[in-house]
Structure formats: structure tokens, C-alpha cells
Design a protein around this motif. Structure first.
Motif, PDB file in Angstrom:
ATOM      1  N   THR A  89      -0.774 -20.713  29.508  1.00 35.13           N
ATOM      2  CA  THR A  89      -0.969 -20.332  28.113  1.00 35.13           C
ATOM      3  C   THR A  89      -1.095 -18.818  28.002  1.00 35.13           C
ATOM      4  O   THR A  89      -1.904 -18.215  28.721  1.00 35.13           O
ATOM      5  N   VAL A  90      -0.309 -18.225  27.117  1.00 38.64           N
ATOM      6  CA  VAL A  90      -0.319 -16.772  26.940  1.00 38.64           C
ATOM      7  C   VAL A  90      -0.673 -16.436  25.493  1.00 38.64           C
ATOM      8  O   VAL A  90       0.083 -16.763  24.570  1.00 38.64           O
ATOM      9  N   PHE A  91      -1.818 -15.801  25.291  1.00 39.89           N
ATOM     10  CA  PHE A  91      -2.178 -15.261  23.983  1.00 39.89           C
ATOM     11  C   PHE A  91      -1.477 -13.913  23.831  1.00 39.89           C
ATOM     12  O   PHE A  91      -1.598 -13.045  24.710  1.00 39.89           O
ATOM     13  N   GLN A  92      -0.781 -13.717  22.713  1.00 39.32           N
ATOM     14  CA  GLN A  92       0.027 -12.518  22.568  1.00 39.32           C
ATOM     15  C   GLN A  92       0.040 -12.038  21.122  1.00 39.32           C
ATOM     16  O   GLN A  92      -0.140 -12.819  20.186  1.00 39.32           O
ATOM     17  N   ASP A  93       0.239 -10.737  20.968  1.00 38.05           N
ATOM     18  CA  ASP A  93       0.441 -10.122  19.655  1.00 38.05           C
ATOM     19  C   ASP A  93       1.761  -9.378  19.748  1.00 38.05           C
ATOM     20  O   ASP A  93       1.949  -8.530  20.630  1.00 38.05           O
ATOM     21  N   TYR A  94       2.693  -9.678  18.845  1.00 34.41           N
ATOM     22  CA  TYR A  94       4.029  -9.095  18.946  1.00 34.41           C
ATOM     23  C   TYR A  94       4.044  -7.579  18.755  1.00 34.41           C
ATOM     24  O   TYR A  94       5.063  -6.938  19.036  1.00 34.41           O
ATOM     25  N   GLN A  95       2.939  -6.990  18.305  1.00 35.16           N
ATOM     26  CA  GLN A  95       2.858  -5.534  18.183  1.00 35.16           C
ATOM     27  C   GLN A  95       2.276  -4.899  19.442  1.00 35.16           C
ATOM     28  O   GLN A  95       2.261  -3.673  19.568  1.00 35.16           O
ATOM     29  N   CYS A  96       1.831  -5.712  20.406  1.00 39.22           N
ATOM     30  CA  CYS A  96       1.113  -5.239  21.594  1.00 39.22           C
ATOM     31  C   CYS A  96       2.075  -4.720  22.667  1.00 39.22           C
ATOM     32  O   CYS A  96       2.847  -5.496  23.229  1.00 39.22           O
ATOM     33  N   PRO A  97       2.031  -3.420  22.999  1.00 41.35           N
ATOM     34  CA  PRO A  97       2.928  -2.880  24.027  1.00 41.35           C
ATOM     35  C   PRO A  97       2.693  -3.485  25.412  1.00 41.35           C
ATOM     36  O   PRO A  97       3.637  -3.645  26.189  1.00 41.35           O
ATOM     37  N   SER A 133       0.641  -0.853  11.936  1.00 41.43           N
ATOM     38  CA  SER A 133       1.971  -0.953  11.324  1.00 41.43           C
ATOM     39  C   SER A 133       2.004  -0.392   9.906  1.00 41.43           C
ATOM     40  O   SER A 133       2.689  -0.934   9.038  1.00 41.43           O
ATOM     41  N   SER A 134       1.277   0.671   9.676  1.00 44.08           N
ATOM     42  CA  SER A 134       1.360   1.436   8.425  1.00 44.08           C
ATOM     43  C   SER A 134       1.186   0.580   7.172  1.00 44.08           C
ATOM     44  O   SER A 134       1.849   0.793   6.160  1.00 44.08           O
ATOM     45  N   GLY A 135       0.327  -0.429   7.261  1.00 45.94           N
ATOM     46  CA  GLY A 135       0.024  -1.243   6.100  1.00 45.94           C
ATOM     47  C   GLY A 135       0.962  -2.400   5.830  1.00 45.94           C
ATOM     48  O   GLY A 135       0.790  -3.116   4.847  1.00 45.94           O
ATOM     49  N   THR A 136       1.959  -2.621   6.695  1.00 45.69           N
ATOM     50  CA  THR A 136       2.906  -3.719   6.450  1.00 45.69           C
ATOM     51  C   THR A 136       2.480  -5.035   7.094  1.00 45.69           C
ATOM     52  O   THR A 136       3.185  -6.035   6.962  1.00 45.69           O
ATOM     53  N   GLU A 137       1.349  -5.032   7.808  1.00 46.73           N
ATOM     54  CA  GLU A 137       0.831  -6.235   8.467  1.00 46.73           C
ATOM     55  C   GLU A 137       1.875  -6.852   9.398  1.00 46.73           C
ATOM     56  O   GLU A 137       2.115  -8.061   9.378  1.00 46.73           O
ATOM     57  N   TYR A 138       2.467  -6.017  10.234  1.00 47.26           N
ATOM     58  CA  TYR A 138       3.543  -6.518  11.081  1.00 47.26           C
ATOM     59  C   TYR A 138       3.080  -7.601  12.036  1.00 47.26           C
ATOM     60  O   TYR A 138       3.792  -8.588  12.259  1.00 47.26           O
ATOM     61  N   SER A 139       1.895  -7.453  12.627  1.00 48.03           N
ATOM     62  CA  SER A 139       1.418  -8.479  13.564  1.00 48.03           C
ATOM     63  C   SER A 139       1.366  -9.841  12.896  1.00 48.03           C
ATOM     64  O   SER A 139       1.801 -10.850  13.472  1.00 48.03           O
ATOM     65  N   GLU A 167      12.844  -5.806  20.698  1.00 53.04           N
ATOM     66  CA  GLU A 167      12.933  -4.991  19.484  1.00 53.04           C
ATOM     67  C   GLU A 167      11.561  -4.571  18.954  1.00 53.04           C
ATOM     68  O   GLU A 167      11.427  -4.179  17.794  1.00 53.04           O
ATOM     69  N   GLN A 168      10.564  -4.653  19.814  1.00 56.09           N
ATOM     70  CA  GLN A 168       9.207  -4.317  19.355  1.00 56.09           C
ATOM     71  C   GLN A 168       9.150  -2.903  18.774  1.00 56.09           C
ATOM     72  O   GLN A 168       9.557  -1.940  19.423  1.00 56.09           O
ATOM     73  N   PRO A 169       8.647  -2.755  17.543  1.00 56.41           N
ATOM     74  CA  PRO A 169       8.542  -1.428  16.940  1.00 56.41           C
ATOM     75  C   PRO A 169       7.404  -0.627  17.563  1.00 56.41           C
ATOM     76  O   PRO A 169       6.451  -1.196  18.095  1.00 56.41           O
ATOM     77  N   ALA A 170       7.511   0.665  17.508  1.00 54.15           N
ATOM     78  CA  ALA A 170       6.451   1.529  18.021  1.00 54.15           C
ATOM     79  C   ALA A 170       5.210   1.390  17.152  1.00 54.15           C
ATOM     80  O   ALA A 170       5.305   1.153  15.936  1.00 54.15           O
ATOM     81  N   GLU A 171       4.051   1.525  17.789  1.00 55.48           N
ATOM     82  CA  GLU A 171       2.806   1.479  17.028  1.00 55.48           C
ATOM     83  C   GLU A 171       2.768   2.630  16.028  1.00 55.48           C
ATOM     84  O   GLU A 171       3.225   3.735  16.314  1.00 55.48           O
ATOM     85  N   GLY A 172       2.254   2.358  14.852  1.00 51.71           N
ATOM     86  CA  GLY A 172       2.169   3.377  13.816  1.00 51.71           C
ATOM     87  C   GLY A 172       3.371   3.424  12.898  1.00 51.71           C
ATOM     88  O   GLY A 172       3.391   4.203  11.953  1.00 51.71           O
TER      89      GLY A 172
END
Length: 258
Positions: A89-97, A133-139, A167-172
Motif C-alpha cells: 500500500t502506497v500513500f501518495q500525493d500527486y503534487q509530492c516530488p 499550487s497557487s490556490g488551484t487545489e491541484y492535490s 507530468e507532475q507540475p513544479a511546486e508553486g
């Protein structure tokens, strides 16, 4: 001729006047404190009502959020044969580098173990990096997209998961657009346009994220403190630094060659 007040009378009168002024000041202070207390109570009540209302609006009137089709009640997207002897089982956040690096490192090997029947692979998308993610709630949007896709027949969730990290976007930054999330899902064989547009599983994402960070071991210590966090057969598995285990550690845990 009227009597003239003595110095002693003047001092007494001055003392009485001072006492009267002090009593009035105390009375004013008492009234002011009572008003402030009532006002503070009213403000606190408004804040509590607001918080409750917000919670209800996010959680569908206080009811548990609906579980997406094809996803476990715990928020797991499970890949592999039902009778596989182990579950990773892998807990993950798609914004996490770090998740991106971890997926690149062990993801292909884990897929091989899934295909061989050695283990099931359970992804648990959560979102705690929305602030990056600059207010877009990407996670949250990305996790919602994953849950939108997971229940659809014939999709390749592993391909979707891999593409999301490629295609993970850069943080910020703003994160991937909704249209791009839909395109990635289409490439994996699914149609999530309506689900993404309506943010169908946002409440489920929030619920599972909160639940993940509330998980504890037998001693009461929190087990999920960030991502990626890895469990094998329900037991937390870490490296010597407290991070996610490498391929060899996973191989040892599920009893296969590394």
C-alpha cells in the motif's frame, strides 16, 4: 455669616468625591466587560456555526462522503489478482516530488510483481499539498481525477498513475489543468470529464486524507506523516531514515528476489 468649611471638612468631602468617582468608574468597567463578554460570545458562536456549516457543506450534510466505484472504503485503488498473497500500500500525493522519485524508482518493479501474482498494489491518493499550487487545489483535483477513473471498466490505472508523475507540475505553480487531467485519463482508457468538472469526489479526498493522518500503530504513534508512506500487509515499512523502503526491502517483505 455662614460657616466656612474647615480643612478637615474639605479633605473629607474630597475623599467622598474620590470614592464616588471610583465607584462610577468600576460600574462603567463592569458594564463594559459585560458587553465585551457578550460580544465575544456572539463572535465565537458565529465562528462555530460557520465551521459546522462549512464541514457539513464539504461532507454532504454530515453524512460520510460517497465512496467512488472500484475503490475501497479506505480510499485504496487496488491493482492485481485478488488472491495475491501480499499487498503493498502506497500513500501518495500527486503534487509530492518525493512521490514522483519513488514511483520512478520502485514503480516498474512493483508492477512486475503485480503482473506475476506475487502481490497486490494499492495506491491511496491523498491531498495535503494544495498550498503548493497557487490556490488551484491541484492535490485535491488530481486525487479526485484518480478516483473518477478508478471505477471505470477496462482502464489502466497504473498507466494513469505513471503519467501523472511524469507530468507532475513544479511546486508553486498552478498545477495541471482539468482538461489535461481528463486527457491523461483518456490515454489510460477512461472518460472523467464530467467527474472532474464537478469535483465529484472532493469530499471523499478530504475524508481519506484526514483518516490517513489519523492512522496510528499499536503504541499510538502516527504512521502516516507525509508521502510516500508504504505499508506491506498492513504494517508500516520504512528505511533507516524513516522514509519509504527501497526495492530490496520491499522484495524481502513480500518474499521475492530483489
Amino acid at each position: 455669616m455662614p460657616d466656612r468649611p474647615t480643612t478637615k471638612d474639605a479633605r473629607r468631602e474630597a475623599a467622598r468625591e474620590k470614592a464616588r468617582q471610583m465607584r462610577e468608574a468600576q460600574a462603567r468597567a463592569k458594564r463594559r466587560n459585560r458587553v465585551l463578554a457578550i460580544s465575544a460570545g456572539a463572535v465565537a458562536l458565529v465562528l462555530v456555526i460557520g465551521a459546522v456549516a462549512f464541514g457539513i457543506s464539504r461532507a454532504g450534510g454530515g453524512e460520510p462522503a460517497a465512496t467512488p466505484p472500484g475503490v475501497t472504503a479506505d480510499g485504496g485503488v487496488v491493482l492485481g489478482q485478488a488472491d495475491a498473497p501480499h499487498t503493498v500500500t502506497v500513500f501518495q500525493d500527486y503534487q509530492c516530488p518525493v512521490c514522483k522519485a519513488y514511483e520512478a524508482s520502485v514503480g516498474p518493479w512493483l508492477k512486475e510483481q503485480v503482473d506475476s501474482g506475487a502481490t497486490k498494489l494499492e495506491y491511496r491518493p491523498i491531498s495535503f499539498l494544495d498550498a503548493q499550487s497557487s490556490g488551484t487545489e491541484y492535490s485535491t483535483r488530481a486525487a479526485n481525477a484518480a478516483f473518477c477513473l478508478a471505477g471505470q471498466p477496462g482502464v489502466d490505472f497504473y498507466a494513469f498513475n505513471t503519467a501523472m508523475y511524469l507530468e507532475q507540475p513544479a511546486e508553486g505553480t498552478d498545477g495541471l489543468t482539468d482538461s489535461r487531467l481528463v486527457s491523461i485519463a483518456q490515454s489510460a482508457g477512461g472518460d472523467i470529464g464530467t467527474c472532474v468538472a464537478s469535483r465529484t469526489y472532493d469530499d471523499f479526498v478530504a475524508e481519506r486524507t484526514e483518516a490517513a493522518f489519523a492512522l496510528t500503530d499499536s503504541s499510538g504513534a502516527r504512521t502516516v506523516q507525509g508521502t510516500p508512506t508504504v505499508f506491506v500487509d498492513g504494517q508500516l515499512l520504512q528505511n533507516d531514515q524513516g522514509g519509504a523502503p527501497d526495492q530490496q526491502a520491499l522484495a524481502t517483505a513480500i518474499g521475492v528476489a530483489g
